[in-house]
Write a protein that holds these residues in place. Structure first.
Motif, PDB file in Angstrom:
ATOM      1  N   LEU A 152       5.667  -3.520   8.658  1.00 38.94           N
ATOM      2  CA  LEU A 152       5.079  -2.965   8.926  1.00 38.94           C
ATOM      3  C   LEU A 152       3.368  -2.500  10.015  1.00 38.94           C
ATOM      4  CD1 LEU A 152       6.766   0.440   6.252  1.00 38.94           C
ATOM      5  CD2 LEU A 152       6.428   0.218   8.961  1.00 38.94           C
ATOM      6  N   ASP A 153       3.146  -3.485   8.897  1.00 39.75           N
ATOM      7  CA  ASP A 153       1.383  -3.268   9.556  1.00 39.75           C
ATOM      8  C   ASP A 153       1.458  -4.706  10.428  1.00 39.75           C
ATOM      9  OD1 ASP A 153       0.286  -1.392   8.173  1.00 39.75           O
ATOM     10  OD2 ASP A 153      -0.190  -2.906   5.882  1.00 39.75           O
ATOM     11  N   THR A 154       1.878  -5.173  10.931  1.00 41.91           N
ATOM     12  CA  THR A 154       2.021  -6.232  11.803  1.00 41.91           C
ATOM     13  C   THR A 154       2.863  -6.185  12.814  1.00 41.91           C
ATOM     14  OG1 THR A 154       3.303  -7.686  10.762  1.00 41.91           O
ATOM     15  CG2 THR A 154       0.628  -8.220  10.124  1.00 41.91           C
ATOM     16  N   GLN A 155       4.146  -5.931  12.620  1.00 43.58           N
ATOM     17  CA  GLN A 155       4.997  -5.821  13.940  1.00 43.58           C
ATOM     18  C   GLN A 155       5.835  -4.088  14.104  1.00 43.58           C
ATOM     19  OE1 GLN A 155       6.818  -8.761  14.358  1.00 43.58           O
ATOM     20  NE2 GLN A 155       4.883  -9.427  13.615  1.00 43.58           N
ATOM     21  N   GLY A 156       5.419  -3.271  13.585  1.00 48.08           N
ATOM     22  CA  GLY A 156       5.858  -1.618  14.022  1.00 48.08           C
ATOM     23  C   GLY A 156       6.451  -1.289  13.332  1.00 48.08           C
ATOM     24  N   VAL A 157       6.591   0.027  13.436  1.00 46.34           N
ATOM     25  CA  VAL A 157       7.619   0.700  13.125  1.00 46.34           C
ATOM     26  C   VAL A 157       9.582   0.656  13.786  1.00 46.34           C
ATOM     27  CG1 VAL A 157       8.855   3.193  12.517  1.00 46.34           C
ATOM     28  CG2 VAL A 157       6.095   2.937  12.138  1.00 46.34           C
ATOM     29  N   GLN A 158       8.807   0.432  15.111  1.00 47.40           N
ATOM     30  CA  GLN A 158      10.300   0.040  15.739  1.00 47.40           C
ATOM     31  C   GLN A 158      11.071  -1.109  14.948  1.00 47.40           C
ATOM     32  OE1 GLN A 158      11.848   1.777  17.391  1.00 47.40           O
ATOM     33  NE2 GLN A 158      13.215   0.912  17.145  1.00 47.40           N
ATOM     34  N   ALA A 159      10.077  -2.159  15.512  1.00 49.37           N
ATOM     35  CA  ALA A 159      10.980  -3.657  14.714  1.00 49.37           C
ATOM     36  C   ALA A 159      10.882  -3.388  13.249  1.00 49.37           C
ATOM     37  CB  ALA A 159       9.888  -4.776  15.131  1.00 49.37           C
ATOM     38  N   VAL A 160      10.506  -2.986  12.494  1.00 48.04           N
ATOM     39  CA  VAL A 160      11.230  -3.010  11.195  1.00 48.04           C
ATOM     40  C   VAL A 160      12.709  -2.178  11.088  1.00 48.04           C
ATOM     41  CG1 VAL A 160      10.810  -1.822   8.396  1.00 48.04           C
ATOM     42  CG2 VAL A 160       8.583  -3.108  10.267  1.00 48.04           C
TER      43      VAL A 160
ATOM     44  N   ILE B 217      -7.173  -5.553  15.042  1.00 45.79           N
ATOM     45  CA  ILE B 217      -7.346  -6.915  14.703  1.00 45.79           C
ATOM     46  C   ILE B 217      -8.788  -7.452  15.254  1.00 45.79           C
ATOM     47  CG2 ILE B 217      -6.476  -9.060  15.777  1.00 45.79           C
ATOM     48  CD1 ILE B 217      -4.214  -7.849  16.828  1.00 45.79           C
ATOM     49  N   ASP B 218      -9.187  -8.189  14.423  1.00 40.84           N
ATOM     50  CA  ASP B 218     -10.438  -8.973  14.020  1.00 40.84           C
ATOM     51  C   ASP B 218     -10.653 -10.474  14.419  1.00 40.84           C
ATOM     52  OD1 ASP B 218     -13.474  -9.519  14.153  1.00 40.84           O
ATOM     53  OD2 ASP B 218     -13.069  -8.438  11.729  1.00 40.84           O
ATOM     54  N   SER B 219     -11.193 -10.876  14.978  1.00 39.53           N
ATOM     55  CA  SER B 219     -10.808 -12.429  14.950  1.00 39.53           C
ATOM     56  C   SER B 219     -12.729 -13.243  14.385  1.00 39.53           C
ATOM     57  CB  SER B 219     -10.680 -12.915  15.919  1.00 39.53           C
ATOM     58  OG  SER B 219     -10.578 -14.710  15.805  1.00 39.53           O
ATOM     59  N   PRO B 220     -12.714 -13.148  13.305  1.00 32.71           N
ATOM     60  CA  PRO B 220     -14.089 -14.261  13.117  1.00 32.71           C
ATOM     61  C   PRO B 220     -14.353 -15.309  14.027  1.00 32.71           C
ATOM     62  CG  PRO B 220     -12.735 -14.434  11.123  1.00 32.71           C
ATOM     63  CD  PRO B 220     -11.968 -13.452  11.711  1.00 32.71           C
TER      64      PRO B 220
ATOM     65  N   GLN C 255      -5.614  -5.385  10.330  1.00 29.48           N
ATOM     66  CA  GLN C 255      -6.091  -4.409   9.542  1.00 29.48           C
ATOM     67  C   GLN C 255      -4.799  -3.085   8.901  1.00 29.48           C
ATOM     68  OE1 GLN C 255      -9.631  -2.662   9.435  1.00 29.48           O
ATOM     69  NE2 GLN C 255      -9.491  -0.855   8.482  1.00 29.48           N
ATOM     70  N   SER C 256      -4.897  -2.934   7.978  1.00 27.13           N
ATOM     71  CA  SER C 256      -3.742  -2.024   8.194  1.00 27.13           C
ATOM     72  C   SER C 256      -3.975  -0.677   8.391  1.00 27.13           C
ATOM     73  CB  SER C 256      -2.579  -1.734   6.103  1.00 27.13           C
ATOM     74  OG  SER C 256      -4.423  -0.904   6.143  1.00 27.13           O
ATOM     75  N   ARG C 257      -2.652   0.714   9.367  1.00 24.88           N
ATOM     76  CA  ARG C 257      -3.289   1.147   9.525  1.00 24.88           C
ATOM     77  C   ARG C 257      -3.945   2.312   8.510  1.00 24.88           C
ATOM     78  NH1 ARG C 257       1.646  -0.943  11.233  1.00 24.88           N
ATOM     79  NH2 ARG C 257       1.845  -0.794  13.321  1.00 24.88           N
ATOM     80  N   ASP C 258      -3.670   2.235   7.459  1.00 22.75           N
ATOM     81  CA  ASP C 258      -4.805   3.509   6.399  1.00 22.75           C
ATOM     82  C   ASP C 258      -5.828   2.468   6.418  1.00 22.75           C
ATOM     83  OD1 ASP C 258      -5.027   1.009   4.484  1.00 22.75           O
ATOM     84  OD2 ASP C 258      -3.307   2.132   3.763  1.00 22.75           O
ATOM     85  N   GLY C 259      -6.187   1.707   6.745  1.00 24.29           N
ATOM     86  CA  GLY C 259      -7.618   0.999   6.705  1.00 24.29           C
ATOM     87  C   GLY C 259      -7.922   0.360   5.506  1.00 24.29           C
ATOM     88  N   ASN C 260      -6.798   0.506   4.502  1.00 22.59           N
ATOM     89  CA  ASN C 260      -6.938  -0.344   3.662  1.00 22.59           C
ATOM     90  C   ASN C 260      -7.145  -1.782   3.105  1.00 22.59           C
ATOM     91  OD1 ASN C 260      -8.329   2.610   2.238  1.00 22.59           O
ATOM     92  ND2 ASN C 260      -6.486   3.126   2.077  1.00 22.59           N
TER      93      ASN C 260
ATOM     94  N   TYR D 252      -5.001  -8.084   6.403  1.00 20.43           N
ATOM     95  CA  TYR D 252      -3.714  -9.139   6.474  1.00 20.43           C
ATOM     96  C   TYR D 252      -4.609 -10.325   6.666  1.00 20.43           C
ATOM     97  CZ  TYR D 252      -0.646  -5.750   4.720  1.00 20.43           C
ATOM     98  OH  TYR D 252       0.052  -4.966   3.797  1.00 20.43           O
ATOM     99  N   TYR D 253      -4.850 -11.409   6.803  1.00 20.08           N
ATOM    100  CA  TYR D 253      -5.895 -12.457   7.304  1.00 20.08           C
ATOM    101  C   TYR D 253      -4.340 -13.789   7.804  1.00 20.08           C
ATOM    102  CZ  TYR D 253      -8.457 -16.558   7.605  1.00 20.08           C
ATOM    103  OH  TYR D 253      -9.011 -17.791   8.318  1.00 20.08           O
ATOM    104  N   PHE D 254      -4.407 -14.388   8.749  1.00 12.40           N
ATOM    105  CA  PHE D 254      -3.812 -15.676   9.241  1.00 12.40           C
ATOM    106  C   PHE D 254      -4.338 -16.871   9.097  1.00 12.40           C
ATOM    107  CE2 PHE D 254      -1.093 -11.319   9.272  1.00 12.40           C
ATOM    108  CZ  PHE D 254      -0.250 -12.077   8.963  1.00 12.40           C
ATOM    109  N   GLY D 255      -4.113 -17.742   9.346  1.00  8.90           N
ATOM    110  CA  GLY D 255      -4.944 -18.779   9.371  1.00  8.90           C
ATOM    111  C   GLY D 255      -5.745 -19.337   8.660  1.00  8.90           C
ATOM    112  N   ALA D 256      -6.262 -19.822   9.370  1.00  5.12           N
ATOM    113  CA  ALA D 256      -7.344 -21.289   8.533  1.00  5.12           C
ATOM    114  C   ALA D 256      -8.522 -20.423   7.670  1.00  5.12           C
ATOM    115  CB  ALA D 256      -8.123 -23.031   8.934  1.00  5.12           C
TER     116      ALA D 256
END
Length: 112
Positions: A23-31, A79-82, A90-95, A98-102
């Motif tokens: 839900l947080d990464t793909q959205g409601v319609q996709a889920v 979306i934040d990319s270091p 970041q989830s919709r509620d801000g809490n 989710y981290y992806f990558g090295a």
């Protein structure tokens, strides 16, 4: 003990279930689309595999679809990319992030 219909262990990573990360990464319609397809799959195979358990799983996905239909419209996801090799969503509620990558060096993580 794991609940094979509502909360199977193999769909939970720590405090998060796969469907919540979806839900947080793909959205409601996709889920919602995913829920309909999974319900169809479980109904299709129920006589050949897990009988009533598959019907309960199909019902779970239909109920999840309906739950998502009743929620307010989607909000944007931050979306934040270091760096170029990884990113946080970041989830919709801000809490939750989710981290992806090295995994980044400690000094590159943004801990807002």
């Amino acid at each position: 003990m794991s609940d094979p219909v509502d909360h199977p262990d193999h769909y939970t990573q720590g405090a998060f279930e796969c469907i919540d990360a979806m839900l947080d990464t793909q959205g409601v319609q996709a889920v919602q689309n995913y829920c309909i397809c999974n319900a169809f799959k479980y109904i299709w195979r129920h006589n050949l595999k897990n009988n009533d358990q598959d019907i309960r799983k199909a019902k779970w996905y239909i109920d999840k679809y309906l739950e998502l239909t009743e929620q307010p419209s989607e909000q944007s996801v931050k979306i934040d990319s270091p760096n170029e090799e990884c990113f946080f969503i970041q989830s919709r509620d801000g809490n939750t992030k989710y981290y992806f990558g090295a995994y980044p060096q400690k000094d590159t993580v943004n801990n807002d």
